[in-house]
Motif scaffolding. Structure first.
Motif, PDB file in Angstrom:
ATOM      1  N   VAL A  86     -20.180   7.401   8.779  1.00  0.00           N
ATOM      2  CA  VAL A  86     -19.171   6.390   8.444  1.00  0.00           C
ATOM      3  C   VAL A  86     -18.213   6.998   7.425  1.00  0.00           C
ATOM      4  N   MET A  87     -16.931   6.737   7.575  1.00  0.00           N
ATOM      5  CA  MET A  87     -15.957   7.174   6.572  1.00  0.00           C
ATOM      6  C   MET A  87     -15.247   5.963   5.993  1.00  0.00           C
ATOM      7  N   ILE A  88     -15.153   5.914   4.669  1.00  0.00           N
ATOM      8  CA  ILE A  88     -14.477   4.829   3.965  1.00  0.00           C
ATOM      9  C   ILE A  88     -13.088   5.305   3.552  1.00  0.00           C
ATOM     10  N   THR A  89     -12.079   4.509   3.862  1.00  0.00           N
ATOM     11  CA  THR A  89     -10.710   4.874   3.517  1.00  0.00           C
ATOM     12  C   THR A  89      -9.939   3.646   3.068  1.00  0.00           C
ATOM     13  N   LEU A  90      -8.883   3.878   2.311  1.00  0.00           N
ATOM     14  CA  LEU A  90      -7.994   2.791   1.927  1.00  0.00           C
ATOM     15  C   LEU A  90      -7.048   2.469   3.081  1.00  0.00           C
ATOM     16  N   ASP A  91      -6.498   3.511   3.706  1.00  0.00           N
ATOM     17  CA  ASP A  91      -5.507   3.354   4.778  1.00  0.00           C
ATOM     18  C   ASP A  91      -5.915   4.181   5.988  1.00  0.00           C
ATOM     19  N   VAL A  92      -5.546   3.714   7.173  1.00  0.00           N
ATOM     20  CA  VAL A  92      -5.795   4.478   8.403  1.00  0.00           C
ATOM     21  C   VAL A  92      -4.481   5.117   8.841  1.00  0.00           C
ATOM     22  N   LEU A 118     -12.283  -3.070 -10.149  1.00  0.00           N
ATOM     23  CA  LEU A 118     -11.150  -2.734 -11.022  1.00  0.00           C
ATOM     24  C   LEU A 118     -11.385  -3.229 -12.445  1.00  0.00           C
ATOM     25  N   ALA A 119     -11.892  -4.451 -12.569  1.00  0.00           N
ATOM     26  CA  ALA A 119     -12.178  -5.008 -13.902  1.00  0.00           C
ATOM     27  C   ALA A 119     -13.230  -4.177 -14.621  1.00  0.00           C
ATOM     28  N   ASN A 120     -14.227  -3.719 -13.901  1.00  0.00           N
ATOM     29  CA  ASN A 120     -15.260  -2.879 -14.511  1.00  0.00           C
ATOM     30  C   ASN A 120     -14.678  -1.553 -14.979  1.00  0.00           C
ATOM     31  N   GLN A 121     -13.770  -0.993 -14.187  1.00  0.00           N
ATOM     32  CA  GLN A 121     -13.136   0.262 -14.594  1.00  0.00           C
ATOM     33  C   GLN A 121     -12.338   0.099 -15.877  1.00  0.00           C
ATOM     34  N   VAL A 146      -5.186  -7.463 -10.656  1.00  0.00           N
ATOM     35  CA  VAL A 146      -5.132  -7.817  -9.228  1.00  0.00           C
ATOM     36  C   VAL A 146      -4.869  -6.539  -8.455  1.00  0.00           C
ATOM     37  N   GLY A 147      -5.796  -6.169  -7.584  1.00  0.00           N
ATOM     38  CA  GLY A 147      -5.574  -5.002  -6.744  1.00  0.00           C
ATOM     39  C   GLY A 147      -4.504  -5.281  -5.713  1.00  0.00           C
ATOM     40  N   GLY A 148      -3.665  -4.289  -5.438  1.00  0.00           N
ATOM     41  CA  GLY A 148      -2.623  -4.450  -4.426  1.00  0.00           C
ATOM     42  C   GLY A 148      -1.385  -5.127  -4.964  1.00  0.00           C
ATOM     43  N   ASP A 149      -0.813  -6.009  -4.174  1.00  0.00           N
ATOM     44  CA  ASP A 149       0.429  -6.716  -4.506  1.00  0.00           C
ATOM     45  C   ASP A 149       0.096  -7.937  -5.358  1.00  0.00           C
ATOM     46  N   GLU A 206      -6.296   0.452  -5.536  1.00  0.00           N
ATOM     47  CA  GLU A 206      -7.361  -0.113  -4.709  1.00  0.00           C
ATOM     48  C   GLU A 206      -8.243   0.960  -4.069  1.00  0.00           C
ATOM     49  N   GLN A 207      -7.851   2.220  -4.189  1.00  0.00           N
ATOM     50  CA  GLN A 207      -8.677   3.292  -3.638  1.00  0.00           C
ATOM     51  C   GLN A 207     -10.056   3.353  -4.290  1.00  0.00           C
TER      52      GLN A 207
END
Length: 373
Positions: A43-49, A117-120, A289-292, A336-337
């Protein structure tokens, strides 16, 4: 011989903590290309295809891509393989690579993108920024012989019943006597056919979100010794855990704006951010907020945030936020990556616990389209 998990099983693990019903209306999540009815060795995890990501997957013998951003966000009117989108789909099909998207359901879930994100950012005392989903609660009452009280109590607690705040396995027990007459064709655990039985029992009560009701009932019945289990389910007016977009919390210590900007750049490993300066000299309460994050400026203001960390802020929205005194750090959509490493860890742990040898990897392709020059 290695034991590979099926695509369906892997997605069932993902949806066990980020179910589809949590997604925002109209979000095209789920299976996008290929099939889940096959064994998955990698399995590969990615943000974008993107095409470069698919090329990476082909080279790495990947069977399943799990992406945060849907490949097919809008319906295709034609499949032109002379275009990048067409070539991506052609390569996926020819190489038998499945694509599955977990987007806003992975944002909204309690242990998802915004929590990561909050944890980071090292935020504490966090809560949801904008509520979009709340699970209905039900109360379970089950009647158990004294001999199996602890066994049944542990089973329903391990299945998720009895979570109240930061406490788990919360139950209440009362004592009494149960009566029943086993009829013809029964194999009673206690008593004999045709005879009224009176036995000492306990009633165990607990609350649970309706979303896990089936799993809790199944665990309860498995642990219960009776052939026919007597139990009640009551709908409650109590509100369950509220989930939604974004998080808001507090920094361990107050920072000035420059210190906080440096902190953001360090934890997200980025060299540049856009800053909309508000009227606070020091930063303590942070929304992320991740993203937009354009839609969540007023939520951040309403909840008293000193700063909003997000991406893709529009020019006029920046003016509005600044006029209201809110500082915004636009760190880019690409933060979000973080989902790549975090989701990889979650799936690896779940697969390992079931002795599967399916490999989970992160895409190494940089998909952020922006370059600062």
């Amino acid at each position: 011989m290695s034991k590979a998990a099926s695509g369906q099983y892997i997605i069932s693990l993902l949806e066990s903590f980020a179910p589809k019903k949590m997604a925002m209306e109209g979000d095209p999540i789920g299976l996008q290309v290929g099939t889940l009815n096959k064994p998955v060795k990698k399995v590969m995890i990615t943000l974008d295809v993107l095409e470069s990501v698919v090329d990476e997957a082909i080279e790495g013998d990947v069977d399943l891509i799990i992406a945060h951003h849907p490949l097919l966000y809008r319906p295709l009117k034609k499949l032109d393989i002379s275009t990048s989108k067409g070539r991506v789909i052609e390569k996926l099909i020819k190489n038998d690579i499945t694509v599955y998207a977990a987007h806003t359901n992975l944002d909204v879930t309690a242990l998802g993108v915004n929590e990561w994100l909050a944890n980071q950012l090292q935020l504490t005392q966090t809560e949801v920024l904008s509520t979009t989903y709340g699970d209905q609660l039900v109360k379970l009452s089950v009647f158990v012989p004294v001999s199996h009280e602890e066994q049944v109590r542990e089973a329903i607690g391990n299945a998720g019943a009895g979570h109240i705040g930061n406490y788990s396995h919360c139950t209440f027990t009362s004592n009494g006597f149960g009566t029943f007459t086993p009829l013809e064709g029964t194999t009673p655990y206690i008593g004999k056919q045709g005879q009224l039985e009176r036995t000492e029992e306990v009633k165990i009560e607990s609350i649970l979100p309706i979303s896990i009701q089936k799993a809790v009932i199944a665990s309860m019945k498995k642990a219960h010794p009776y052939e026919e289990v007597a139990y009640d389910l009551y709908p409650l007016l109590n509100r369950g855990n509220e989930l939604g977009i974004g998080k808001i919390g507090k920094l361990p210590k107050e920072m000035n704006l420059q210190e906080f900007v440096d902190h953001v750049k360090k934890v997200f490993q980025i060299s540049n951010v856009r800053v909309i300066k508000g009227n606070k000299s020091f930063i303590k309460k942070v929304a992320v907020v991740g993203g937009d994050g354009n839609k969540y400026i007023h939520s951040a203001l309403h909840k008293g945030a000193d700063v909003l960390v997000t991406g893709d802020i529009y020019y006029h929205n920046a003016h509005d936020a600044q006029e209201e005194g809110l500082t915004i750090i636009d760190a880019g959509h690409h933060i979000e990556q973080i989902m790549k490493s975090e989701l990889k860890s979650v799936l690896e742990n779940k697969l390992a616990s079931e002795k599967y040898e399916t490999v989970v990897v992160e895409s190494n392709v940089k998909t952020d389209p922006f370059t600062f020059m």
